[in-house]
Write a protein that holds these residues in place. Structure first.
Motif, short mmCIF file in Angstrom:
data_model
loop_
_atom_site.label_atom_id
_atom_site.label_comp_id
_atom_site.label_asym_id
_atom_site.label_seq_id
_atom_site.Cartn_x
_atom_site.Cartn_y
_atom_site.Cartn_z
N ASP A 129 -3.67 -4.47 5.72
CA ASP A 129 -4.08 -4.07 4.37
C ASP A 129 -4.15 -5.26 3.43
OD1 ASP A 129 -4.08 -1.08 4.69
OD2 ASP A 129 -2.00 -1.47 5.20
N THR B 273 -7.77 2.06 3.66
CA THR B 273 -7.13 2.52 4.89
C THR B 273 -8.17 2.92 5.92
OG1 THR B 273 -5.20 3.31 3.65
CG2 THR B 273 -5.50 4.18 5.87
N LYS C 171 0.86 -1.19 0.00
CA LYS C 171 0.00 0.00 0.00
C LYS C 171 0.89 1.23 0.00
CE LYS C 171 -2.23 1.56 3.62
NZ LYS C 171 -3.17 1.61 4.75
N GLY D 98 -7.01 2.75 -2.11
CA GLY D 98 -6.30 2.60 -0.84
C GLY D 98 -6.76 3.58 0.22
N THR D 99 -7.33 4.71 -0.20
CA THR D 99 -7.85 5.67 0.77
C THR D 99 -8.99 5.04 1.57
OG1 THR D 99 -7.26 7.52 -0.67
CG2 THR D 99 -8.87 7.96 1.07
N ALA E 35 -4.48 7.18 -0.98
CA ALA E 35 -3.69 5.94 -1.07
C ALA E 35 -4.20 5.03 -2.18
CB ALA E 35 -3.76 5.19 0.27
N VAL F 243 0.56 5.03 0.76
CA VAL F 243 -0.39 5.92 1.42
C VAL F 243 0.32 7.18 1.86
CG1 VAL F 243 -0.03 4.67 3.59
CG2 VAL F 243 -2.03 6.14 3.35
#
Length: 329
Positions: free
Chosen positions: A307, A107, A67, A103-104, A85, A69
């Motif tokens: 993750d 997360t 990941k 990824g935002t 991310a 981020v």
């Protein structure tokens, strides 16, 4: 390669799913059955931000990934997520990229879920009052996780900007209406924690956001936001006075979390004062809460294993439900 947006993920994966995925990840980590090195942090001083690179491999699921981020607090002023991310998921049997996920949201989801896992395992079953410090990009899933695992009557929301706290509380009252919890903005964080059963902090503060001596017996506290040696959202009194202290990963917390590094440097607490990892509680290797009088404290700085496991479970559900956009590369 499957591309999964936030909306794709929400179609197939709930907060309860994420909490169970994080419990699996914590169990796997504490059992030593994954490769999850400390993340690489690169400071971006011009924007008061950081970019982080987080890889992991989990043999149990034949999954690996990284990941990427960033944490840019000033993004809130620009109407952008403060934690942008992307998650790159690989097939652990071939090394090929099989998915890219938002990824935002990943997360936000797994960070809320790891707090939800800790709260589910450590908070009193009859908890009724919650407090949330912070209304940034991570706050919505933190609030959802709290009400997902406990039947809370009220959650009090505090932010240094009271108007922002009010707006957040009103929005979340609508979005979480199914949980039948009253969500209210408060102007005084110390007053809010006096009789609270669950206290969750998700800020980037460099000084404690509430007076730790005000925490009542039997409360459970989550430290989620501070993730560098300079950040300290948890008061040293709560770190010292908590009856039991648990981490997502001991290695990560004792390398990165100012909440613990600062009082350790002052000699207020030592490594011997901490009980261990939440994964060890899940494995039955150490005890969690034993009485309704104990104050429990959980600290997370995040780990890539969370993750990868969560992304893998999302990917599986997306494939099963034919969700997402397939891209040939």
């Amino acid at each position: 390669m499957l591309v999964l947006t936030k909306e794709d993920i929400k179609k197939v994966f709930t907060m309860k799913d994420a909490i169970e995925a994080d419990k699996d990840a914590l169990r796997i980590y504490s059992a030593g059955k994954c490769v999850s090195p400390l993340r690489v942090n690169i400071d971006i001083p011009k924007e008061q931000g950081q970019s982080l690179f987080m890889p992991a491999y989990v043999e149990e699921f034949d999954a690996t990934g990284i990941k990427i981020v960033s944490v840019f607090p000033k993004n809130i002023e620009k109407g952008k997520p403060s934690v942008p991310a992307q998650m790159i998921l690989l097939d652990g049997t071939t090394g090929e990229v099989c998915a890219i996920l938002d990824g935002t949201y990943l997360t936000q989801l797994r960070t809320g879920a790891v707090q939800g896992a800790a709260t589910d395992i450590l908070a009193k079953k009859d908890a009724k009052i919650g407090v949330l410090f912070g209304t940034g990009g991570q706050a919505a899933t933190q609030l959802e996780a709290m009400v997902c695992v406990r039947n809370l009557e009220e959650v009090r929301v505090f932010d240094i900007n009271y108007e922002r706290a009010k707006e957040f509380a009103e929005t979340m009252q609508r979005e979480l209406a199914a949980y039948d919890t009253e969500i209210v903005a408060v102007e005084n964080g110390n007053e809010a924690v006096r009789n609270a059963d669950i206290i969750t902090c998700v800020t980037t503060s460099r000084r404690p956001v509430f007076d730790g001596t005000l925490v009542k017996k039997g409360a459970h506290v989550n430290g989620v936001g501070a993730y560098t040696p300079q950040m300290q959202e948890l008061d040293e009194n709560i770190v010292k006075n908590a009856d039991k202290v648990f981490f997502d990963t001991k290695e990560g917390v004792l390398a990165e979390a100012g909440d613990f590094l600062i009082p350790m440097e002052k000699g207020i607490v030592s490594e011997q004062d901490f009980n261990g990892e939440l994964g060890e509680v899940i494995l039955g290797q150490i005890l969690g809460r034993e009485t309704d009088e104990e104050i429990t404290l959980f600290k997370t700085v995040g780990a890539a294993v969370l993750d990868v496991v969560t992304a893998h479970q999302i990917y599986k559900k997306a494939i099963e439900n034919n969700v997402g956009n397939v891209v040939e590369i």
